[in-house]
Design a protein around this motif. Structure first.
Motif, PDB file in Angstrom:
ATOM      1  N   GLU A 116       0.806  -1.108   0.091  1.00 14.98           N
ATOM      2  CA  GLU A 116       0.195   0.075   0.035  1.00 14.98           C
ATOM      3  C   GLU A 116       0.752   1.322   0.008  1.00 14.98           C
ATOM      4  N   SER A 117       2.097   1.221   0.450  1.00 15.36           N
ATOM      5  CA  SER A 117       2.770   2.405   0.827  1.00 15.36           C
ATOM      6  C   SER A 117       4.361   2.236   0.098  1.00 15.36           C
ATOM      7  N   CYS A 118       4.918   3.318  -0.553  1.00 17.32           N
ATOM      8  CA  CYS A 118       5.926   3.276  -1.444  1.00 17.32           C
ATOM      9  C   CYS A 118       6.850   4.336  -0.971  1.00 17.32           C
ATOM     10  N   TYR A 119       8.156   3.740  -0.413  1.00 19.56           N
ATOM     11  CA  TYR A 119       9.253   4.804  -0.125  1.00 19.56           C
ATOM     12  C   TYR A 119      10.172   4.950  -1.300  1.00 19.56           C
ATOM     13  N   PHE A 120      10.340   6.144  -1.958  1.00 17.16           N
ATOM     14  CA  PHE A 120      11.137   6.494  -3.153  1.00 17.16           C
ATOM     15  C   PHE A 120      12.799   6.731  -2.764  1.00 17.16           C
ATOM     16  N   THR A 121      13.455   6.133  -3.133  1.00 16.13           N
ATOM     17  CA  THR A 121      15.094   6.528  -3.213  1.00 16.13           C
ATOM     18  C   THR A 121      15.832   6.933  -4.446  1.00 16.13           C
ATOM     19  N   ASN A 122      16.991   7.010  -4.698  1.00 12.86           N
ATOM     20  CA  ASN A 122      17.650   7.269  -5.840  1.00 12.86           C
ATOM     21  C   ASN A 122      18.164   6.061  -6.746  1.00 12.86           C
ATOM     22  N   SER A 123      18.369   5.111  -5.803  1.00 12.53           N
ATOM     23  CA  SER A 123      19.061   3.773  -6.454  1.00 12.53           C
ATOM     24  C   SER A 123      18.575   2.407  -5.891  1.00 12.53           C
ATOM     25  N   GLY A 124      18.988   1.611  -6.644  1.00 13.55           N
ATOM     26  CA  GLY A 124      18.602   0.057  -5.810  1.00 13.55           C
ATOM     27  C   GLY A 124      19.388  -0.044  -4.414  1.00 13.55           C
ATOM     28  N   THR A 125      20.444   0.007  -4.596  1.00 11.61           N
ATOM     29  CA  THR A 125      20.861  -0.055  -3.300  1.00 11.61           C
ATOM     30  C   THR A 125      20.753   0.828  -2.126  1.00 11.61           C
ATOM     31  N   GLU A 126      20.128   2.040  -2.282  1.00 12.92           N
ATOM     32  CA  GLU A 126      19.448   2.743  -1.114  1.00 12.92           C
ATOM     33  C   GLU A 126      18.236   2.187  -0.828  1.00 12.92           C
ATOM     34  N   ALA A 127      17.427   1.632  -1.980  1.00 12.29           N
ATOM     35  CA  ALA A 127      16.102   1.083  -1.705  1.00 12.29           C
ATOM     36  C   ALA A 127      16.357  -0.165  -0.441  1.00 12.29           C
ATOM     37  N   ILE A 128      17.208  -0.868  -0.920  1.00 13.34           N
ATOM     38  CA  ILE A 128      17.635  -2.066  -0.048  1.00 13.34           C
ATOM     39  C   ILE A 128      18.082  -1.631   1.224  1.00 13.34           C
ATOM     40  N   GLU A 129      18.847  -0.657   1.312  1.00  6.96           N
ATOM     41  CA  GLU A 129      19.353   0.044   2.605  1.00  6.96           C
ATOM     42  C   GLU A 129      18.298   0.449   3.564  1.00  6.96           C
ATOM     43  N   GLY A 130      17.211   0.986   2.778  1.00  5.84           N
ATOM     44  CA  GLY A 130      16.030   1.589   3.350  1.00  5.84           C
ATOM     45  C   GLY A 130      15.253   0.324   3.987  1.00  5.84           C
ATOM     46  N   ALA A 131      15.032  -0.583   2.989  1.00  5.57           N
ATOM     47  CA  ALA A 131      14.183  -1.964   3.586  1.00  5.57           C
ATOM     48  C   ALA A 131      14.812  -2.538   4.787  1.00  5.57           C
ATOM     49  N   LEU A 132      16.067  -2.594   4.607  1.00  3.24           N
ATOM     50  CA  LEU A 132      16.917  -3.412   5.983  1.00  3.24           C
ATOM     51  C   LEU A 132      16.791  -2.598   7.281  1.00  3.24           C
TER      52      LEU A 132
END
Ligand SMILES: Cc1ncc(COP(=O)(O)O)c(C=O)c1O
Length: 415
Positions: A116-132
Motif C-alpha cells: 500500500e505504501s511506497c518509499y522512493f530512493t535514488n537507486s537500488g542499493t539505497e532502496a535495499i538499505e531503506g528496506a533493511l
C-alpha cells in the motif's frame, strides 16, 4: 551574438571522442580495469551509436534499465512537461508532488496488497538499505540474511547481505548480525530465527549468473519467515517491471514478500528506486523518532514523471507478455547455439533475462569482445565470469533477435 564577437578557441575543438577517451581515463574514477570505453553520442530503441557513427545492438539495456528501449517518446514527453513545471523543491517528502503521488498510487494498485505504501530512493542499493533499516526498526531485531551469490548493491547494508566474499572481504567488517545462507538449501532455512529482522532474496539472481529460485524454495522461505516473524524482502531491482514476463517477478511463484524493492527500469532511464510494503510496516519510519529515514532527492519529481510514463507504457503495451514471447524465442535460439557449439555449456533464463554459460572465463571474455567487434553489446555477470547475461530492451523486434542470434553464432564459430 554576431559572428565577429564569437571568441576564438584557444586550442582546436577536439573531434567528439578524441580527447574524451583520454579525459575519461584521467578524470573519471575507473572501477573497471577494462572498460568498454565506447564514446556514446546517441541511443534510440535497442541501438546505441558511438562517436565514430557505428551502431551497436544493445543486449544489456544498461544492465536491465532500458526496458522500453532508449529514448522512449512518452518518457521524453513526460520529462519535458515536468521540466517546465518544477524540479526539486523540498527535501524529505514534505510536499505533495503530483508525479510522485501518482506513481506511488499506480505502483500500489498494480502490485496489490500488501504493497500500500511506497518509499522512493535514488537507486537500488539505497532502496535495499531503506528496506533493511525498516525491517530492523519494525521487528526490533538485528539479524539480516542474504544468499550465496546474491547481489543487492554496494552500500554497507546492501553489501552485508551480498553473497560474494570477493566483494565483501575488502570492506570487512560489515554489519554485525548479517549472514549468508546457501542458495536453495531448504534445510538451512532453519537458521532463520527470532533474531532475524530481514531475509533478502532475488527471485532470479542476476549478477549471480541468472539463477532462478525454485518456487518451492521461495514458499519454504516465506513459511519460515512468517513462522519466526522475520520480514521477507524481494529484491526485484532487475526482475521487476516486466523483465521476467510478468510485471513483478513475485507473480511467477505467487509468493509475496513483506517488502518489494524496485529500481533500474523503474525510472524509465532516470535514477529512481523504491521499496513497497504495508502501511503498518512502512509507518515505522514515521515514529520514534519521526524522520527515521530520509533522503533529499529520493523520488525526484522528474524521475517520477519518467517512471510514471514508463510504467504506463509497460502496462498499456503489455510489455511483460512481449518479454515472455520474445524471451522464449531468444532462449530457443540460444538452445540451438548450445547444441551446435561445444563452448556453450548451458543456457537458461526467464523472459528477457537470459544466460549463456561458457566453458571458461577466457572464452567468456573472448565471446564478449567478439560480439562487440561485430556490433553487439553483451557482458558477463559480476559474480560468475563464465556467464554471459542478456537483459535486452523488452521491445526488441523479431528481426533484432534474429540478428543477435546470427551474430552470436558467428562469434562462437570463431572462438
Ligand atoms: C539485484 C540488484 N539489486 C540491487 C542493485 C543495486 O542497484 P543500484 O546499482 O541502482 O544501486 C543491483 C544493481 O545491479 C542489482 O542487480
Amino acid at each position: 551574438m554576431s559572428a565577429r564577437r564569437v571568441p576564438r578557441p584557444s586550442r582546436p575543438v577536439p573531434a567528439p571522442g578524441q580527447d574524451l577517451a583520454r579525459d575519461f581515463r584521467l578524470h573519471v574514477a575507473q572501477t573497471s580495469t577494462g572498460p568498454l570505453g565506447l564514446a556514446i553520442v546517441a541511443a534510440r530503441g535497442a541501438w546505441i551509436t558511438d562517436a565514430s557513427g557505428r551502431r551497436y545492438l544493445d543486449l544489456l539495456a544498461g544492465m536491465g534499465v532500458a526496458n522500453l528501449g532508449h529514448g522512449n517518446r512518452a518518457v521524453l514527453r513526460a520529462c519535458a512537461a515536468q521540466l517546465r513545471r518544477h524540479l526539486h523543491v523540498m527535501v524529505y517528502g514534505e510536499y505533495v508532488l503530483e508525479t510522485q503521488v501518482r506513481l506511488a498510487t499506480r505502483l500500489s494498485a498494480l502490485a496489490g496488497p500488501p504493497f500500500e505504501s511506497c518509499y522512493f530512493t535514488n537507486s537500488g542499493t539505497e532502496a535495499i538499505e531503506g528496506a533493511l533499516k525498516t525491517a530492523r526498526k519494525f521487528t526490533g531485531r538485528s539479524g539480516l540474511v542474504g544468499f550465496d551469490l546474491g547481489f543487492h548493491g554496494d552500500t554497507f547494508g546492501a553489501l552485508s547481505v551480498g553473497g560474494n566474499p570477493v566483494y565483501r572481504d575488502p570492506f570487512l567488517p560489515l554489519l554485525p548480525g548479517s549472514r549468508i545462507l546457501p542458495w536453495q538449501d531448504v534445510g538451512a532455512l532453519r537458521t532463520i530465527d527470532r533474531t532475524t529482522a530481514a531475509v533478502v532474496i532475488e527471485p532470479v539472481q542476476a549478477e549471480g549468473g541468472v539463477r532462478l529460485a525454485d518456487p518451492a524454495f521461495l514458499r519454504a522461505l516465506r513459511d519460515r519467515c512468517r513462522e519466526v516473524g522475520a520480514l521477507l524482502v524481494f529484491d526485484e531491482v532487475v526482475t521487476g517491471l516486466g523483465r521476467t514476463g510478468t510485471l513483478f517477478g513475485f507473480q511467477q511463484s505467487g509468493v509475496k514478500p513483506d517488502l518489494l524493492v524496485l529500481a533500474k527500469a523503474l525510472g524509465g532511464g532516470l535514477p529512481l528506486g523504491a521499496f513497497l510494503g504495508s502501511r503498518r510496516i512502512l509507518g515505522t519510519l514515521t515514529r520514534n523518532p519521526a524522520l527515521a529515514h530520509v533522503t533529499t532527492f529520493g523520488g525526484h519529481p522528474l524521475s517520477c514523471a519518467a517512471a510514471l510514463a514508463a510504467l504506463n507504457e509497460t502496462v498499456e503495451r503489455d510489455l511483460p507478455a512481449r518479454a515472455a514471447r520474445s524471451g522464449a524465442l531468444l532462449l530457443r535460439g540460444l538452445e540451438s547455439l548450445a547444441a551446435r557449439h561445444k563452448a556453450v555449456r548451458a543456457v537458461r533464463g526467464v523472459g528477457m533475462l537470459l544466460a549463456l554459460e561458457l566453458a571458461s572465463p577466457r572464452a567468456t571474455r573472448r565471446f564478449a569482445a567478439g560480439c562487440l567487434e561485430r556490433g553487439l553489446i553483451v557482458n558477463w555477470t559480476l559474480h560468475r565470469d563464465t556467464v554471459i547475461r542478456l537483459a535486452p530492451p523488452l521491445i526488441l523486434s523479431r528481426a533484432e533477435i534474429t540478428l543477435a542470434l546470427a551474430t552470436m553464432d558467428a562469434v562462437l564459430r570463431d572462438l
